[in-house]
Scaffold this motif. Structure first.
Motif, short mmCIF file in Angstrom:
data_model
loop_
_atom_site.label_atom_id
_atom_site.label_comp_id
_atom_site.label_asym_id
_atom_site.label_seq_id
_atom_site.Cartn_x
_atom_site.Cartn_y
_atom_site.Cartn_z
N GLY A 79 10.29 0.72 -33.51
CA GLY A 79 9.80 1.39 -32.30
C GLY A 79 10.49 2.72 -32.08
N LEU A 80 11.78 2.78 -32.42
CA LEU A 80 12.52 4.02 -32.21
C LEU A 80 12.16 5.10 -33.23
CD1 LEU A 80 16.01 2.65 -31.14
CD2 LEU A 80 14.37 3.91 -29.73
N ARG A 81 11.37 4.75 -34.22
CA ARG A 81 10.88 5.75 -35.18
C ARG A 81 9.57 6.37 -34.72
NH1 ARG A 81 13.53 5.71 -39.85
NH2 ARG A 81 11.93 7.01 -40.80
N LEU A 82 8.96 5.77 -33.69
CA LEU A 82 7.62 6.20 -33.29
C LEU A 82 7.61 6.99 -31.99
CD1 LEU A 82 5.65 2.92 -34.05
CD2 LEU A 82 5.41 5.11 -35.25
N GLU A 83 6.71 7.96 -31.91
CA GLU A 83 6.57 8.74 -30.68
C GLU A 83 6.17 7.82 -29.53
OE1 GLU A 83 5.26 11.01 -27.50
OE2 GLU A 83 3.89 9.71 -28.60
N GLU A 84 5.37 6.78 -29.82
CA GLU A 84 4.94 5.87 -28.75
C GLU A 84 6.09 5.00 -28.25
OE1 GLU A 84 1.88 4.05 -31.06
OE2 GLU A 84 3.06 2.29 -31.56
N GLY A 85 7.22 4.99 -29.00
CA GLY A 85 8.42 4.28 -28.56
C GLY A 85 8.24 2.78 -28.47
N LEU A 86 9.04 2.15 -27.60
CA LEU A 86 8.99 0.69 -27.48
C LEU A 86 9.12 0.29 -26.02
CD1 LEU A 86 12.40 -0.86 -28.33
CD2 LEU A 86 12.06 1.57 -28.43
N SER A 87 8.68 -0.92 -25.71
CA SER A 87 8.75 -1.40 -24.34
C SER A 87 10.22 -1.52 -23.93
CB SER A 87 8.07 -2.76 -24.24
OG SER A 87 8.43 -3.35 -23.03
N VAL A 88 10.53 -1.04 -22.74
CA VAL A 88 11.92 -1.07 -22.28
C VAL A 88 12.40 -2.51 -22.10
CG1 VAL A 88 11.41 -0.93 -19.80
CG2 VAL A 88 13.53 0.08 -20.68
N ASP A 89 11.46 -3.45 -21.96
CA ASP A 89 11.84 -4.86 -21.79
C ASP A 89 12.59 -5.42 -23.01
OD1 ASP A 89 10.42 -4.64 -19.51
OD2 ASP A 89 8.62 -5.64 -20.29
N LEU A 90 12.44 -4.76 -24.15
CA LEU A 90 13.11 -5.25 -25.36
C LEU A 90 14.62 -4.97 -25.33
CD1 LEU A 90 10.78 -4.26 -28.32
CD2 LEU A 90 11.71 -6.52 -27.87
N ILE A 91 15.03 -4.06 -24.46
CA ILE A 91 16.44 -3.63 -24.45
C ILE A 91 17.10 -4.09 -23.16
CG2 ILE A 91 17.98 -1.62 -24.67
CD1 ILE A 91 16.20 -1.55 -26.99
N GLU A 92 18.27 -4.73 -23.31
CA GLU A 92 19.05 -5.13 -22.13
C GLU A 92 19.53 -3.86 -21.42
OE1 GLU A 92 20.31 -8.32 -21.23
OE2 GLU A 92 18.80 -9.10 -22.63
N PRO A 93 19.40 -3.79 -20.09
CA PRO A 93 19.96 -2.63 -19.39
C PRO A 93 21.47 -2.57 -19.66
CG PRO A 93 18.71 -4.03 -17.88
CD PRO A 93 18.83 -4.78 -19.17
N SER A 94 22.00 -1.41 -19.97
CA SER A 94 23.43 -1.29 -20.25
C SER A 94 23.86 0.16 -20.01
CB SER A 94 23.74 -1.67 -21.71
OG SER A 94 23.16 -0.69 -22.56
N GLU A 95 25.17 0.34 -19.95
CA GLU A 95 25.71 1.70 -19.77
C GLU A 95 25.32 2.58 -20.96
OE1 GLU A 95 30.04 2.82 -19.08
OE2 GLU A 95 29.67 1.13 -17.70
N LYS A 96 25.32 1.94 -22.15
CA LYS A 96 24.99 2.67 -23.38
C LYS A 96 23.59 3.27 -23.27
CE LYS A 96 26.25 -0.39 -26.43
NZ LYS A 96 26.25 -1.34 -27.48
N LEU A 97 22.66 2.43 -22.79
CA LEU A 97 21.27 2.87 -22.66
C LEU A 97 21.17 4.03 -21.67
CD1 LEU A 97 18.25 2.59 -23.20
CD2 LEU A 97 18.17 0.74 -21.54
#
Ligand code: SF4
Length: 364
Positions: free
Chosen positions: A312-330
Motif C-alpha cells: 500500500g505504501l508503494r501506491l499513490e492510492e495508499g492504504l486504509s488508516v485502519d491497518l496502522i495502529e495510531p502511534s507517535e511514529k505515525l
C-alpha cells in the motif's frame, strides 16, 4: 475478482550485466519451453476456471519470439480463458519492435507494448548498461508503436555512475515527449550475483551514486514527468491519461495472478508460490504431470497485514488508516511530510515514495 495471467519468456539474445531476472541465451530450448507451457496451462486450467482479465508476456525478451513460436505460445495457452479485449502486454527490446512484428502482436490481441529503451543517452545505454540496442532503435520502436496507435510503456534506468539530475531530466523529457502513455523508471541496482555486482565489488566498475545523489535523481523523476502530464501511481510507475498497467496493479493490490513458465510467481489470495528457475527442471516436472516449485508459502494473518502495509505504501492510492495502529511514529511521519491522511487513507508524499520500504518497516 478475475485474476491476471503472467507468462515468463526466459530467452534473451545476451545477458545484460545488471540483470537479476531468470533469463538464458539457449534459444534451442524454446521448443521445450513451449511444450512445458502447454502442459502447465492444461494442468492449471481446472484450478483457474474463471477467465483472466489481464495477460502479460514478460521476460526475458518475449519480443525475440518468431511468428511461428508466438502462434505455438498462444496455442499452448488455449486451455486458459482470457476475457476478450483484456489488457494484454508484451515486453519488448527496442531492436525487435519493427512495424511488421508489432502488427503481428496486435493481430493476436496484444494491446500494450512495454519497451526496454532504458536510456536515450548513449553513455548510459552502452557504457553503463552495456545494452545491445542503439538510441536510434529506441526511436524506431516508438515510431512503430505510434504508427499502430498502440499503448506504449517505456522502461528507463537511472542512477548511473556520474549521472547528474540534469542529465536524467533530459532522458525523462525524451521519453515523456514521445508517443508513450506510461513510463517505468527504476534506479540501477547491482545484486552481488550479477556481472555488475561483481565488477563493483572488485573495483572494476565505477561506483554508483551515493544516497544524496540517488535521492536527487529520484525526486527529479516525479517532477520532470509531472511537468509532461505523467502521474505517479506507484513508486516507479507513471501514466498519463489514466493508462496505468492494470496487470501490475494486481501485484501491488494483492489481487490473484497465475504465473506460467520457469521462475514465474503466482498468488491465489492466500498462497504464494514460484516455479523452478530452470527451463529443464520446470519442463521435466511437467512432463511427469507435476510442478517443480521453488517455494510455496501459506500466508498468516500477520503476513497478510504486513504485505498490505508494504504494498500500500508503494501506491499513490495508499492504504486504509485502519491497518496502522495510531502511534507517535505515525504522527511524526505525517507531520514531517512523508505521509498524508486523505479520506481515511494514508498516502505517501514524493518524499514518502522515496523511502516507502523504510516507512513500511517503521509502521508494520
Ligand atoms: S534483456 Fe532484460 S531480461 Fe534479458 S538480460 Fe537484459 S535485462 Fe535481463
Amino acid at each position: 475478482m478475475p485474476a491476471g495471467l503472467y507468462v515468463h519468456v526466459p530467452f534473451c539474445s545476451g545477458k545484460c550485466p545488471y540483470c537479476d531476472f531468470y533469463s538464458i541465451t539457449a534459444l534451442d530450448l524454446i521448443p521445450l519451453w513451449i511444450e512445458g507451457l502447454a502442459r502447465e496451462a492444461a494442468l492449471m486450467a481446472p484450478l483457474w476456471p474463471e477467465p483472466f482479465d489481464t495477460l502479460y508476456l514478460g521476460g526475458g525478451s518475449p519480443s525475440l519470439l518468431s511468428d511461428s513460436e508466438l502462434t505455438a505460445l498462444f496455442e499452448a495457452l488455449s486451455p486458459l480463458g482470457v476475457i476478450k479485449g483484456s489488457e494484454a502486454t508484451i515486453e519488448a527490446n527496442p531492436e525487435d519492435v519493427t512495424p511488421e512484428k508489432a502488427a503481428s502482436w496486435l493481430s493476436r490481441g496484444v494491446n500494450r507494448i512495454s519497451v526496454g529503451v532504458q536510456s536515450f543517452d548513449v553513455r548510459w545505454l552502452h557504457d553503463s548498461l552495456n545494452r545491445r540496442h542503439t538510441v536510434e532503435e529506441n526511436y524506431q520502436a516508438i515510431n512503430a508503436a505510434a504508427e499502430l496507435g498502440v499503448s506504449l510503456s517505456l522502461d528507463l534506468i537511472f542512477g548511473h555512475a556520474g549521472q547528474t539530475p540534469e542529465e536524467w531530466a533530459a532522458d525523462l523529457d525524451k521519453a515523456a515527449n514521445s508517443w508513450a502513455d506510461h513510463i517505468s523508471a527504476y534506479g540501477l541496482t547491482a545484486a552481488p550475483s550479477t556481472l555488475l555486482g561483481r565488477a563493483l565489488a572488485s573495483g572494476a566498475a565505477p561506483k554508483l551514486p551515493g544516497e544524496e545523489r540517488s535521492s536527487e535523481l529520484f525526486m527529479v523523476t516525479g517532477e520532470a514527468l509531472a511537468m509532461r502530464g505523467f502521474e505517479r501511481y506507484e513508486v516507479s510507475n507513471f501514466a498519463r491519461g489514466g493508462s496505468v498497467c492494470r496487470h501490475n496493479l494486481k501485484y501491488w493490490r494483492r489481487e490473484p495472478y497465475l504465473g506460467l513458465g520457469p521462475s514465474a510467481h503466482s498468488f491465489d489470495g492466500r498462497r504464494r508460490w514460484a516455479n523452478a528457475s530452470s527451463v529443464r527442471r520446470w519442463a521435466a516436472a511437467l512432463n511427469r504431470g507435476e510442478r517443480s516449485l521453488e517455494f510455496v508459502e501459506e500466508l498468516t494473518e500477520q503476513q497478510i497485514r504486513l504485505e498490505r502495509i508494504m504494498l500500500g505504501l508503494r501506491l499513490e492510492e495508499g492504504l486504509s488508516v485502519d491497518l496502522i495502529e495510531p502511534s507517535e511514529k505515525l504522527t511524526d511521519l505525517v507531520e514531517n511530510g512523508f505521509l498524508t491522511l486523505v479520506d481515511s487513507r494514508l498516502k505517501p508524499t514524493p518524499k514518502g515514495f522515496m523511502t516507502a520500504d523504510a516507512l513500511a518497516k517503521l509502521l508494520a
